[in-house]
Design a protein around this motif. Structure first.
Motif, PDB file in Angstrom:
ATOM      1  N   THR A 179     -11.280  62.516 -57.294  1.00 28.14           N
ATOM      2  CA  THR A 179     -10.519  63.760 -57.481  1.00 28.14           C
ATOM      3  C   THR A 179     -11.404  64.849 -58.070  1.00 28.14           C
ATOM      4  O   THR A 179     -11.360  66.012 -57.642  1.00 28.14           O
ATOM      5  N   LEU A 180     -12.208  64.482 -59.058  1.00 26.53           N
ATOM      6  CA  LEU A 180     -13.103  65.474 -59.653  1.00 26.53           C
ATOM      7  C   LEU A 180     -14.156  65.917 -58.638  1.00 26.53           C
ATOM      8  O   LEU A 180     -14.447  67.117 -58.517  1.00 26.53           O
ATOM      9  N   LEU A 181     -14.699  64.972 -57.909  1.00 33.52           N
ATOM     10  CA  LEU A 181     -15.714  65.320 -56.907  1.00 33.52           C
ATOM     11  C   LEU A 181     -15.135  66.296 -55.885  1.00 33.52           C
ATOM     12  O   LEU A 181     -15.753  67.319 -55.561  1.00 33.52           O
ATOM     13  N   GLU A 212      -7.628  72.971 -52.537  1.00 30.48           N
ATOM     14  CA  GLU A 212      -6.609  72.483 -51.616  1.00 30.48           C
ATOM     15  C   GLU A 212      -5.399  72.032 -52.441  1.00 30.48           C
ATOM     16  O   GLU A 212      -5.562  71.448 -53.526  1.00 30.48           O
ATOM     17  N   GLY A 213      -4.231  72.232 -51.905  1.00 25.02           N
ATOM     18  CA  GLY A 213      -3.037  71.802 -52.636  1.00 25.02           C
ATOM     19  C   GLY A 213      -3.074  70.321 -52.984  1.00 25.02           C
ATOM     20  O   GLY A 213      -2.722  69.924 -54.091  1.00 25.02           O
ATOM     21  N   THR A 214      -3.519  69.511 -52.047  1.00 28.98           N
ATOM     22  CA  THR A 214      -3.534  68.074 -52.317  1.00 28.98           C
ATOM     23  C   THR A 214      -4.482  67.724 -53.461  1.00 28.98           C
ATOM     24  O   THR A 214      -4.214  66.800 -54.225  1.00 28.98           O
ATOM     25  N   THR A 215      -5.578  68.467 -53.571  1.00 30.52           N
ATOM     26  CA  THR A 215      -6.524  68.195 -54.664  1.00 30.52           C
ATOM     27  C   THR A 215      -5.919  68.594 -56.003  1.00 30.52           C
ATOM     28  O   THR A 215      -6.049  67.868 -57.001  1.00 30.52           O
ATOM     29  N   LEU A 216      -5.276  69.748 -56.037  1.00 35.77           N
ATOM     30  CA  LEU A 216      -4.651  70.174 -57.291  1.00 35.77           C
ATOM     31  C   LEU A 216      -3.509  69.236 -57.666  1.00 35.77           C
ATOM     32  O   LEU A 216      -3.362  68.831 -58.832  1.00 35.77           O
ATOM     33  N   LEU A 217      -2.713  68.867 -56.694  1.00 31.79           N
ATOM     34  CA  LEU A 217      -1.596  67.962 -56.975  1.00 31.79           C
ATOM     35  C   LEU A 217      -2.107  66.644 -57.554  1.00 31.79           C
ATOM     36  O   LEU A 217      -1.596  66.149 -58.563  1.00 31.79           O
ATOM     37  N   GLU A 218      -3.124  66.097 -56.921  1.00 29.15           N
ATOM     38  CA  GLU A 218      -3.654  64.821 -57.406  1.00 29.15           C
ATOM     39  C   GLU A 218      -4.222  64.971 -58.817  1.00 29.15           C
ATOM     40  O   GLU A 218      -4.012  64.112 -59.674  1.00 29.15           O
ATOM     41  N   GLN A 219      -4.909  66.082 -59.067  1.00 29.87           N
ATOM     42  CA  GLN A 219      -5.439  66.319 -60.412  1.00 29.87           C
ATOM     43  C   GLN A 219      -4.317  66.344 -61.445  1.00 29.87           C
ATOM     44  O   GLN A 219      -4.409  65.710 -62.502  1.00 29.87           O
ATOM     45  N   LEU A 220      -3.245  67.029 -61.115  1.00 34.95           N
ATOM     46  CA  LEU A 220      -2.142  67.151 -62.074  1.00 34.95           C
ATOM     47  C   LEU A 220      -1.396  65.831 -62.220  1.00 34.95           C
ATOM     48  O   LEU A 220      -0.914  65.497 -63.313  1.00 34.95           O
ATOM     49  N   ASN A 225       1.350  78.314 -57.019  1.00 25.51           N
ATOM     50  CA  ASN A 225       1.445  76.951 -57.569  1.00 25.51           C
ATOM     51  C   ASN A 225       2.877  76.456 -57.699  1.00 25.51           C
ATOM     52  O   ASN A 225       3.099  75.267 -57.991  1.00 25.51           O
ATOM     53  N   VAL A 226       3.853  77.343 -57.538  1.00 27.33           N
ATOM     54  CA  VAL A 226       5.225  77.029 -57.929  1.00 27.33           C
ATOM     55  C   VAL A 226       5.766  75.784 -57.213  1.00 27.33           C
ATOM     56  O   VAL A 226       6.285  74.859 -57.852  1.00 27.33           O
ATOM     57  N   MET A 227       5.641  75.754 -55.902  1.00 26.38           N
ATOM     58  CA  MET A 227       6.254  74.644 -55.165  1.00 26.38           C
ATOM     59  C   MET A 227       5.492  73.336 -55.395  1.00 26.38           C
ATOM     60  O   MET A 227       6.089  72.269 -55.473  1.00 26.38           O
ATOM     61  N   LEU A 228       4.200  73.460 -55.541  1.00 26.31           N
ATOM     62  CA  LEU A 228       3.413  72.282 -55.885  1.00 26.31           C
ATOM     63  C   LEU A 228       3.884  71.688 -57.215  1.00 26.31           C
ATOM     64  O   LEU A 228       3.987  70.464 -57.364  1.00 26.31           O
ATOM     65  N   LEU A 229       4.181  72.538 -58.168  1.00 23.88           N
ATOM     66  CA  LEU A 229       4.622  72.028 -59.471  1.00 23.88           C
ATOM     67  C   LEU A 229       6.010  71.399 -59.380  1.00 23.88           C
ATOM     68  O   LEU A 229       6.300  70.412 -60.059  1.00 23.88           O
ATOM     69  N   GLY A 230       6.861  71.968 -58.546  1.00 23.94           N
ATOM     70  CA  GLY A 230       8.173  71.347 -58.352  1.00 23.94           C
ATOM     71  C   GLY A 230       8.019  69.939 -57.770  1.00 23.94           C
ATOM     72  O   GLY A 230       8.674  68.985 -58.209  1.00 23.94           O
ATOM     73  N   GLU A 290       6.155  59.274 -48.578  1.00 28.35           N
ATOM     74  CA  GLU A 290       5.416  60.019 -49.591  1.00 28.35           C
ATOM     75  C   GLU A 290       5.298  61.470 -49.136  1.00 28.35           C
ATOM     76  O   GLU A 290       5.117  61.748 -47.939  1.00 28.35           O
ATOM     77  N   GLY A 291       5.357  62.386 -50.079  1.00 26.54           N
ATOM     78  CA  GLY A 291       5.231  63.788 -49.717  1.00 26.54           C
ATOM     79  C   GLY A 291       3.957  64.071 -48.933  1.00 26.54           C
ATOM     80  O   GLY A 291       3.969  64.812 -47.942  1.00 26.54           O
ATOM     81  N   THR A 292       2.866  63.480 -49.355  1.00 26.79           N
ATOM     82  CA  THR A 292       1.599  63.761 -48.679  1.00 26.79           C
ATOM     83  C   THR A 292       1.626  63.272 -47.224  1.00 26.79           C
ATOM     84  O   THR A 292       1.023  63.890 -46.357  1.00 26.79           O
TER      85      THR A 292
END
Lengths: 265, 265, 265, 265, 265, 265
Positions: free
Chosen positions: A98-100, B95-103, B127-132, C95-97
């Motif tokens: 994820t970091l990469l 990418e949304g998937t990267t941010l989602l996974e990080q969070l 970011n709103v929908m990703l956070l939901g 899964e959402g993804t």
């Protein structure tokens, strides 16, 4: 670009997009501090690595800019690859992949500007190999010149020099790191320093070891005792920390100058 | 926990792991600001969203702590899902998937402490929908109570209220956001404000729109003109920005109190 | 294209590839119903959301075609993001993804035809934010104009209007949804309606809530009681369902007309 | 469970969650039709494979239920792995990994009910190997008994038998498939059948071939000519299609009976 | 290229990059053996499948080269998709997606040379469907001509012919495979052969079965008994193994000749 | 276990599953050679790194077994992370993430045996950081003791010592590596050695460099000239290669002994 009175313009994200676009050139160097939020014994703050990376990068960029380099500081990537401290409450860690991927995407965005060079100033030993891997991804995929270095002056781990009796193993929350935080953020260091915790048996090994030894090994910090410390924080002091910090800043600033003139081959 | 003289202890990462572990309880609330580094027209800094999220979260956590809540502020996630501004040099987007996974991974680490509640204070509409989505992941996978809200007082986008003649579409670098940055970081705002750029035709539509309209649509900010502004920054001023900021802080602090007492069902 | 006697030609997949290729133009609108197969209390069928999305989309496309729009209906994506009902046997969730990637690839295929516009008609509240995210992916990656809307007339969740005493929280298997299924598939509704299950405490909150409130929160449907119902199905009736259905069809058909004439900026 | 007058209860998703939960037992068999939306020459509809899979599965489940099997039909997975027709406008295809993951997750949900058996009835040759792979995933990960079969009576590709002069290569939009669609949906078949397109040279090879030959090879359907047909649709007729369809239904129903009594070892 | 005295030059990786580059042409065929490291009963080595794939591929490439084909042998991919033997200590298996991605990347590298053809010679039944899937990926993504075949002479599973009383189910560590290893590596075969373990009930089924039957099913090898054998190794002998091996080599060599002259359509 | 006359039993995959299971204990050490298939100048074979890793690992395991260690050699992972040579025809490279995942899964399988220790003997500098990362994954996820080392005697890159006038930069196809291949496989080395290609400017830098210098940088081998060589192969000879090889074997064997007795802390 050598006006030391304008450090604010050294912040990538303080500028507007068009202003940054106008300011950047092929000579521009984008500097990204990378830290970690992880257990550093009972005496140091969780953000030790992010703190050091950011402080060193800021000071080094300021200094490099003052000497005429076209350097730009991006926001710190605070959360790092701290899987070795996953067991300790308070650690907030990312999977390496994820970091990469995050850093690859940051590089991808930088590659869409005129800047052709990115530098990662790293405060956390656990990020080192990931950053080495990253450099090649950014080179191959986007044609960037990509560099990584520790925020300390050394070449391995967090790059901070320890005490001789740490036997080269003061790699986490030991003498050096504790001293630096005492200098940078004295209020965040607990006066009750934990005892020395040096894996002496490993120090005595010929091949296996943390850095600079030829056999790498997998470990998590609880493999060496309950405090998570690897090294000896006793005797740490802000004066030594200041010296280490200054050495780190000088190293990074000097490395930035070398990067400025770097050509392959 | 209601001693307002100790704001530093409100910072998750200022504490050591053991100190944090001792401080946290089932009532603890972990607050994570989430921003973006993205083009905000020719007049606002790239870090506008990170700046606002962090400033509002810090002030709201301080206020909430002063009123007795057991809240903790984590380091800001500066880089966000800014794919709508990918075209603009200076934007650094994930990418949304990267941010989602990080969070998700940040939530996973929080779930390993005694804290059972996490709150994302968000400065970026993208970011709103990703956070939901994220809230549900953290609930299902780790049993956390997870909340997200905008750093402004509204419920959609970045939550900052615009001017009436922005027709509900002052969603990016318009009157409200420009005013808030003028209040928080006046030195970072260019005095040359770009002209009004309100997609009036869309405003006149019955169904399709940015927020609060029933039909969502895909767009990138260059769909509406070359400046990347959506709204009208003219007339923005720090006094109004201060008012909006205070409203945002009050909203988040009040929401934290509501979260503190929240029970399902 | 305005011959209402030829609804069969409104089905994308009823045509052969070459016939479709010849029929499509830059004005063509591809409509994809998206549903869910998930627990809807003890009285409604698992395919409630897929049923409603498909029925509304079919009727709206037929109506829009009759009024001269070049709309095309694709096969329904029946399985959705139902992680909030993962606990209930019978729910079949993605899964959402996985769902997001599937829909991105569906969009990618559509982008290889002459059609430049895709519309997702959604029957499941849990898909809403994913579809908002999706719209932008399709815009940025493939240059499509992408829209999403609920199969009901509202703007949030499944878009079906509830009873006043549901306090805005009749979001799952409540008065509205039960009524619509009574209209569309009366044989699939159990005559034994479960009791009202409205999270009244949440309704009374100022900030936190399901829709239209500014603080989003993570929940799974068993957080509110064992039936999985959120709302009040008592009193639901087919007559009201018919009215809601017609309203939904009219909304989607009208939205399609708006989309037909939509221009950015 | 052997009442043939109650076919509606054979639909998994027509029931409510609790009703399904009460109806399922360890003997229950969940049947999932899997199709494709892909170019089938200039004469057959894009949904040919989804149509056949669904029609055969529905009829076979009805028949099996009438004979006392505890079978349940789930909603059709319409979009399949049609990468061999990616070049033809109208094809809507998923990456194999996306389809595999979707089906794994569908299996995962089924595994959370009392049913221990899942059957995939497949209308598309391009899905065959993916389904074979899938069966093992569901067995190893969730302990399910998982089966896959073609909706036709054969063992390879879509399982529909061709004409002798198709040389075993009537695998796509040829005599058999065209005949079946003429039976199932005559209005969707163009009267202008494309000419025979049989790769005769390949038919004459000893090792390399489409099915039942020992050397598999990668191809996309445009490798064999512009129509995308592989086979000979000329002479196709509904009467033959009916016979093939009935044979397919009988095969699947008979296979379901075998599955009902299946024990390993 | 028909000099049989130079077999060393048939090894892709024995050459330097430039030498290989000079040697390759559009007619070149790259051959990749794919095996598995997995439990093969108590009597056969874990590397049985890798051993057979490599031995057959090497001999076939040597023979094909001697007859004038421009074939090249790449290093064996030893670790395969052995999820059906995951339960048996010693098995070292890869997830299917990991193996698929690895092979796609190997194909991608080959596609960057002048060679346009790749052939996978497979020693493990569990890889068969993955390789069929792979062929299409390499065709669609990189334009390669990609083929896969078993190292034995048959068309399914590992392609080794069994004894009649194995009822077509001697698919793992049975008569044929045991015989071949006795021929290739007699020292690695335990003299204590395990007893016959043929799932006779399955053999008697009309539809469900391992190969050449129309219904595929998911299984792991412990579904059929504790030895992991499926077949009957008793009576296996090196003489028969030699015959099978020679037949496999002849088959692969002959298939390579067919591939050399292969044209689509 | 100290019988040197039984080296065959040192091969993990030569044994049957049950025989291996019986032989393994908590003291067992699983050794996995990891190589690469990549351009090594015009004079060395593409499989140089796989060759060296395998030869050193085999000899070291044999020696370690003879001295009583319970070591086991697994099949070589031939394809590595050679993205720095992606440009050179003949290189067959894997994405780092694909190789990492493959090795994690190999470790996962090993963790299901009694063996608790895994050692990666590496022939390719480009794999080094990935293996360091891997060690921690295997420690954290599966509790293994995981080690990695170069097949040469050094601590960085491929660990082979160069000539002084290579200035510490003889890292690829230079004096040392060429000499070792001359010793191990003289027939595979072209007598026409390419000229010296040492990036002297980089050697003169204070911070930036290949190994042992504190600043890492991204590069691909064509950054330094068209031959892909980094170092000076002139003068390479088999006698020196033998010495280096023996040193590598002694190093790895000695390291295995150290690993045998290794305890954390």
């Amino acid at each position: 670009m050598s006006d030391p009175s304008a450090p604010a313009t050294r912040s990538w994200a303080d500028l507007s997009g068009p202003a940054l676009d106008a300011a950047l050139s092929e000579r521009s160097i984008a500097v990204v501090p990378v830290g970690a939020i992880e257990h550093h014994g009972p005496h140091l703050p969780l953000r030790t690595d992010a703190l050091i990376a950011e402080a060193v990068a800021f000071a080094a960029v300021t200094r490099a800019a003052a000497s005429g380099l076209d350097v730009w500081l991006l926001p710190t990537v605070s959360y790092g690859k701290s899987d070795e401290h996953y067991w300790a409450p308070g650690t907030v860690w990312l999977e390496g992949t994820t970091l990469l991927e995050q850093l690859v995407e940051i590089g991808r965005s930088i590659a869409l500007t005129r800047a052709r060079t990115v530098v990662f100033v790293n405060g956390h030993g656990g990020n080192v190999m990931l950053l080495g891997w990253l450099n090649r991804e950014l080179r191959r995929r986007f044609g960037l010149r990509s560099f990584s270095m520790s925020a300390g002056a050394g070449g391995a781990g967090d790059g901070l020099e320890g005490r001789p009796d740490e036997l080269g193993q003061g790699i986490h929350a030991g003498f050096a790191e504790t001293s630096v935080v005492m200098h940078l953020a004295p209020g965040l260091v607990s006066p009750d320093l934990p005892p020395r915790n040096v894996p002496e048996r490993i120090a005595g090994l010929r091949h296996i070891g943390f850095n600079a030894k030829p056999v790498m090994f997998g470990w998590t910090s609880d493999d060496f005792g309950p405090t998570g410390v690897i090294g000896d924080p006793t005797g740490a002091n802000a004066a030594h920390g200041r010296e280490l910090f200054e050495r780190g800043v000088a190293f990074v600033a000097d490395a930035l100058a070398e990067i400025d003139g770097f050509v392959y081959g």
